[in-house]
Design a protein around this motif. Structure first.
Motif, short mmCIF file in Angstrom:
data_model
loop_
_atom_site.label_atom_id
_atom_site.label_comp_id
_atom_site.label_asym_id
_atom_site.label_seq_id
_atom_site.Cartn_x
_atom_site.Cartn_y
_atom_site.Cartn_z
N MET A 75 0.86 -1.19 0.00
CA MET A 75 0.00 0.00 0.00
C MET A 75 0.89 1.24 0.00
SD MET A 75 -3.07 -1.03 2.65
CE MET A 75 -2.13 -0.55 4.05
N VAL A 76 0.58 2.17 -0.90
CA VAL A 76 1.34 3.41 -1.01
C VAL A 76 0.33 4.55 -1.00
CG1 VAL A 76 2.93 4.74 -2.45
CG2 VAL A 76 3.08 2.24 -2.40
N MET A 77 0.60 5.59 -0.21
CA MET A 77 -0.29 6.75 -0.15
C MET A 77 0.54 8.02 -0.25
SD MET A 77 -2.63 5.08 2.78
CE MET A 77 -1.22 4.14 3.34
N PHE A 78 0.03 8.97 -1.03
CA PHE A 78 0.74 10.23 -1.27
C PHE A 78 -0.06 11.42 -0.79
CE2 PHE A 78 2.56 8.50 -5.56
CZ PHE A 78 3.55 7.79 -4.90
N THR A 79 0.66 12.44 -0.36
CA THR A 79 0.15 13.80 -0.25
C THR A 79 1.01 14.60 -1.22
OG1 THR A 79 -0.41 13.58 2.09
CG2 THR A 79 -0.14 15.82 1.25
N PHE A 80 0.35 15.34 -2.10
CA PHE A 80 1.08 16.14 -3.08
C PHE A 80 1.53 17.46 -2.49
CE2 PHE A 80 -1.43 13.19 -5.61
CZ PHE A 80 -0.49 12.76 -6.54
N ARG A 81 2.61 17.99 -3.02
CA ARG A 81 3.10 19.31 -2.60
C ARG A 81 2.08 20.37 -2.99
NH1 ARG A 81 8.31 19.80 -1.06
NH2 ARG A 81 9.65 18.02 -1.46
N PRO A 82 1.99 21.42 -2.19
CA PRO A 82 1.13 22.55 -2.59
C PRO A 82 1.59 23.08 -3.95
CG PRO A 82 1.87 22.79 -0.32
CD PRO A 82 2.64 21.64 -0.90
N GLY A 83 0.65 23.43 -4.77
CA GLY A 83 0.98 23.95 -6.10
C GLY A 83 1.06 22.90 -7.17
N THR A 84 1.00 21.63 -6.80
CA THR A 84 0.99 20.57 -7.81
C THR A 84 -0.35 20.62 -8.52
OG1 THR A 84 2.46 19.21 -6.45
CG2 THR A 84 1.27 18.09 -8.21
N THR A 85 -0.32 20.73 -9.84
CA THR A 85 -1.54 20.89 -10.62
C THR A 85 -2.27 19.57 -10.78
OG1 THR A 85 -0.50 20.45 -12.76
CG2 THR A 85 -0.43 22.75 -11.95
N ALA A 86 -3.51 19.64 -11.22
CA ALA A 86 -4.30 18.43 -11.49
C ALA A 86 -3.62 17.61 -12.58
CB ALA A 86 -5.72 18.80 -11.88
N ALA A 87 -3.06 18.27 -13.58
CA ALA A 87 -2.38 17.55 -14.66
C ALA A 87 -1.14 16.82 -14.14
CB ALA A 87 -1.99 18.51 -15.78
N GLN A 88 -0.40 17.45 -13.26
CA GLN A 88 0.79 16.81 -12.68
C GLN A 88 0.39 15.62 -11.80
OE1 GLN A 88 2.18 20.46 -10.97
NE2 GLN A 88 3.75 20.75 -12.55
N ARG A 89 -0.66 15.77 -11.03
CA ARG A 89 -1.15 14.66 -10.20
C ARG A 89 -1.58 13.49 -11.09
NH1 ARG A 89 -3.80 16.76 -4.90
NH2 ARG A 89 -2.76 18.76 -4.68
N ALA A 90 -2.29 13.81 -12.16
CA ALA A 90 -2.74 12.77 -13.09
C ALA A 90 -1.56 12.05 -13.74
CB ALA A 90 -3.66 13.37 -14.15
N GLU A 91 -0.50 12.81 -14.06
CA GLU A 91 0.68 12.19 -14.68
C GLU A 91 1.41 11.29 -13.69
OE1 GLU A 91 3.42 11.33 -17.79
OE2 GLU A 91 1.34 12.01 -17.73
#
Length: 190
Positions: A75-91
């Motif tokens: 199991m792997v879970m992420f919190t994205f950095r502030p400012g990470t765009t929806a496109a970057q998250r999707a990639e």
């Protein structure tokens, strides 16, 4: 929150490996972030046990496909950095899921049985700020060990270059990473 020190170590994979696997960063720019000197975190009991096992049996056996056969969940879970765009998250998610077919041994055999993913949607208020989860399934501890690779397995040829390249790509977008592995057990008879 900064990346754990172990992930910072993982993110030092070479760019040629990523390019060779077609995993070079897309035209999406990584968010700017400062890195601070990493300190080596204390290893928990499971991490100490895994490293001792590797030392005892050697990298070739530890990462062999038939090493400790049986389903293993990663199991792997992420919190994205502030400012990470929806496109970057999707990639990031697209590339993570692509590891189902990209993660291969030198003989071409795949390592990952399946990868499931989804955004956090629990209403229990216990998510610790985690945003995206992944459930990776393997058919042996050896396959899991090969896939995870560095920082545990560092010997060339005994870790997955595709997963290593993914970690290099994803690192700049991630604020927090949580990993929890387990071997499913049958429920006790009632």
């Amino acid at each position: 929150m900064s990346l754990p020190a172990f992930l910072k170590t993982l993110l030092r994979a070479s760019a040629p490996t990523a390019l060779a696997l077609g995993l070079a960063a897309p035209a999406l720019s990584a968010p700017a972030h400062k890195t601070t000197p990493a300190t080596t975190p204390a290893l928990d009991a499971a991490a100490r046990a895994v490293r001792a096992e590797l030392k005892s049996v050697g990298a070739a056996r530890f990462t062999a496909p038939d090493y400790k056969l049986g389903v293993v969940r990663h199991m792997v879970m992420f919190t994205f950095r502030p400012g990470t765009t929806a496109a970057q998250r999707a990639e990031v998610t697209r590339r993570f899921v692509a590891l189902t077919t990209l993660s291969r041994r030198a003989d071409g055999k795949t390592v990952v049985t399946s990868i499931e993913t989804g955004a956090q949607n629990s209403g229990e208020n216990s998510d610790l700020g985690l945003e995206q989860g992944y459930l990776v399934t393997f058919q042996s501890e050896g396959d899991r060990n090969f896939y995870v690779g560095r920082p545990i397995v560092t010997e060339a040829g005994h870790f997955d270059p595709a997963h290593d390249a993914f970690k290099t790509f994803a690192g700049p977008y991630l604020a927090k990473v949580v990993v929890f592995d387990f071997t499913p057990t049958a429920p006790a008879a009632l």
